[in-house]
Design a protein around this motif. Sequence first.
Motif, PDB file in Angstrom:
ATOM      1  N   SER A  82      42.388  33.267  44.317  1.00  0.00           N
ATOM      2  CA  SER A  82      42.701  34.692  44.501  1.00  0.00           C
ATOM      3  C   SER A  82      42.938  35.312  43.128  1.00  0.00           C
ATOM      4  O   SER A  82      43.001  34.591  42.118  1.00  0.00           O
ATOM      5  N   GLY A  83      43.105  36.618  43.112  1.00  0.00           N
ATOM      6  CA  GLY A  83      43.431  37.291  41.848  1.00  0.00           C
ATOM      7  C   GLY A  83      44.808  36.875  41.347  1.00  0.00           C
ATOM      8  O   GLY A  83      45.008  36.660  40.145  1.00  0.00           O
ATOM      9  N   PHE A 108      50.139  46.220  39.246  1.00  0.00           N
ATOM     10  CA  PHE A 108      49.866  45.697  40.580  1.00  0.00           C
ATOM     11  C   PHE A 108      51.136  45.026  41.125  1.00  0.00           C
ATOM     12  O   PHE A 108      51.781  44.248  40.422  1.00  0.00           O
ATOM     13  N   GLU A 151      47.222  45.768  32.263  1.00  0.00           N
ATOM     14  CA  GLU A 151      46.166  46.085  33.228  1.00  0.00           C
ATOM     15  C   GLU A 151      45.269  47.140  32.605  1.00  0.00           C
ATOM     16  O   GLU A 151      45.773  48.139  32.086  1.00  0.00           O
ATOM     17  N   ASN A 155      47.317  50.277  38.244  1.00  0.00           N
ATOM     18  CA  ASN A 155      47.154  50.364  39.698  1.00  0.00           C
ATOM     19  C   ASN A 155      48.558  50.387  40.280  1.00  0.00           C
ATOM     20  O   ASN A 155      49.259  49.390  40.163  1.00  0.00           O
ATOM     21  N   THR A 182      40.439  43.750  36.662  1.00  0.00           N
ATOM     22  CA  THR A 182      39.852  43.748  38.006  1.00  0.00           C
ATOM     23  C   THR A 182      38.834  44.886  38.187  1.00  0.00           C
ATOM     24  O   THR A 182      37.936  44.787  39.010  1.00  0.00           O
ATOM     25  N   SER A 201      40.732  39.858  39.946  1.00  0.00           N
ATOM     26  CA  SER A 201      40.703  39.636  41.370  1.00  0.00           C
ATOM     27  C   SER A 201      39.269  39.958  41.774  1.00  0.00           C
ATOM     28  O   SER A 201      38.851  41.116  41.715  1.00  0.00           O
ATOM     29  N   THR A 203      38.235  39.640  44.668  1.00  0.00           N
ATOM     30  CA  THR A 203      38.351  40.147  46.046  1.00  0.00           C
ATOM     31  C   THR A 203      37.949  41.612  46.130  1.00  0.00           C
ATOM     32  O   THR A 203      37.508  42.078  47.172  1.00  0.00           O
ATOM     33  N   LEU A 213      38.302  36.257  49.526  1.00  0.00           N
ATOM     34  CA  LEU A 213      39.427  36.307  48.585  1.00  0.00           C
ATOM     35  C   LEU A 213      39.051  35.442  47.374  1.00  0.00           C
ATOM     36  O   LEU A 213      38.523  34.349  47.540  1.00  0.00           O
TER      37      LEU A 213
HETATM   38  C1  LIG Z   1      44.321  42.921  44.097  1.00  0.00           C
HETATM   39  C2  LIG Z   1      44.718  42.823  42.704  1.00  0.00           C
HETATM   40  C3  LIG Z   1      45.286  41.659  42.195  1.00  0.00           C
HETATM   41  C4  LIG Z   1      45.552  40.442  43.061  1.00  0.00           C
HETATM   42  O1  LIG Z   1      44.380  39.919  43.576  1.00  0.00           O
HETATM   43  P1  LIG Z   1      44.302  39.075  44.961  1.00  0.00           P
HETATM   44  O2  LIG Z   1      42.860  38.663  45.014  1.00  0.00           O
HETATM   45  O3  LIG Z   1      44.722  39.982  46.056  1.00  0.00           O
HETATM   46  O4  LIG Z   1      45.235  37.926  44.802  1.00  0.00           O
HETATM   47  C5  LIG Z   1      45.632  41.629  40.863  1.00  0.00           C
HETATM   48  N1  LIG Z   1      45.432  42.693  40.063  1.00  0.00           N
HETATM   49  C6  LIG Z   1      44.872  43.831  40.510  1.00  0.00           C
HETATM   50  C7  LIG Z   1      44.672  44.965  39.562  1.00  0.00           C
HETATM   51  C8  LIG Z   1      44.509  43.949  41.844  1.00  0.00           C
HETATM   52  O5  LIG Z   1      43.985  45.080  42.294  1.00  0.00           O
END
Ligand SMILES: *Cc1c(COP(=O)(O)O)cnc(C)c1O
Length: 410
Positions: A82-83, A108, A151, A155, A182, A201, A203, A213
């Motif tokens: 996952s992210g 985040f 970041e 977000n 991301t 991420s 995802t 994911l």
């Molecule tokens: C969604 C997100 C994450 C976490 O990712 P997952 O795949 O939900 O664990 C981290 N950083 C940012 C900027 C995100 O949008």
Amino acid sequence: MQKYEKFSTRLVQSLGNKEGAVSPEIVNSAAFAYGTPEIAEGIFSGSINKALYARMGNPTSAQLERVLAAMDGGVGAIATSSGMAATALATLSLLRSGDEIISIGGLFGGTYSFFKETLSRFGVRTHFFDVDALDEIAAAVTARTKIIFLESVGNPNMRLPDIPAIAAIANEEKVALIVDNTITPISIAPLDFGADIVVYSTTKIISGNAAALGGCVVFRAVEEHDKFRGDRYREVHQFIDKMGKTALIANAKKRAMRDFGMSANAQASYLTMLGMETLPLRMERVVKSTQMVALKLYEEGLHVNHPSIPSHPHHIRYIKYFSGGCGTLMSIDFGTKERAFEFLQRSKLVTITANIGDSRTLALHMASTIYRDFNEEERAFLGITDGLVRISIGLENPEDIIADFLEAAQ
Ligand SMILES: *Cc1c(COP(=O)(O)O)cnc(C)c1O
């Protein structure tokens, strides 16, 4: 829009195979047979580059790793489950009890909790700063600072950091800079601006349709005169001696992946690669739509937060560094929770969910969901107001999105 063109050729060409199965092959096996004891020894010592065991990586995810590393100009990558797993892998591989993190902007919600609550339980302290607090950031670096984290787009506060300026501080102080990108390398390439490690991420817009994911960490090469050769990173030195340029990958595999097991699985990596093929096409469309929707709603008097709007505090930075846009997000402040809920109830178009970067337009009221456990001070720092709705623009016709939003906001 040259960026999209560059990536469209490279991505589709590197994801399909020219011989045999065109689509990436899914290797489901958890274990891999070595054939001979000599080969087993070579794989475990790192002199033979073959699959060891799926927790340490698998051939399907390896293809995803190569493609993402190439997009970012990194020396290699590690796909994760996952992210959040990507952020955990990148940070835990460098940290020990007593260390400090400087976290800039955003943030985040999961990353904030990870730093603030979880890492502090293990003796790692995080100092949080706004993206523009450059003097305070430089002053906060101590001998214990191991990571500066940021970041590339806040977000959901939509504030844009001056990445070259922050990278200059990190390089001057010889501290690792980790960037959560991301929004993808199509928008900004942190390694080009002096970052050391980039986390994703997948995802979100990389997959693009809530099918898988996943996450990924991209590493830069370790060079001759490198900050990772300094005293601050003594634990990494053994990997530099052994692996040279790819030391950060070996360090992350041994010091995080092997023991925490946040590995990507082959099915998710396959679905992620399918999504990636169309990433430049989707990104171009969605960035155009996001700017169009943001501007129109702003002109209609809604409190829209997006850096493409000329009155946004980081509009100049947006034009200078984000020529390919800054992803799918914007936010609208409806003033109160009641009015925000009314908008979400009346919109026929939005899908109410915590995800972002989907083919469909998504929305969520922030204070009652992701940030519900945060106190007033934390919410104020992260820009979470009572009426804040985060929007992720999808691939629908932008005129349809505008019409639906204006109707719902009446
Ligand atoms: C969604 C997100 C994450 C976490 O990712 P997952 O795949 O939900 O664990 C981290 N950083 C940012 C900027 C995100 O949008």
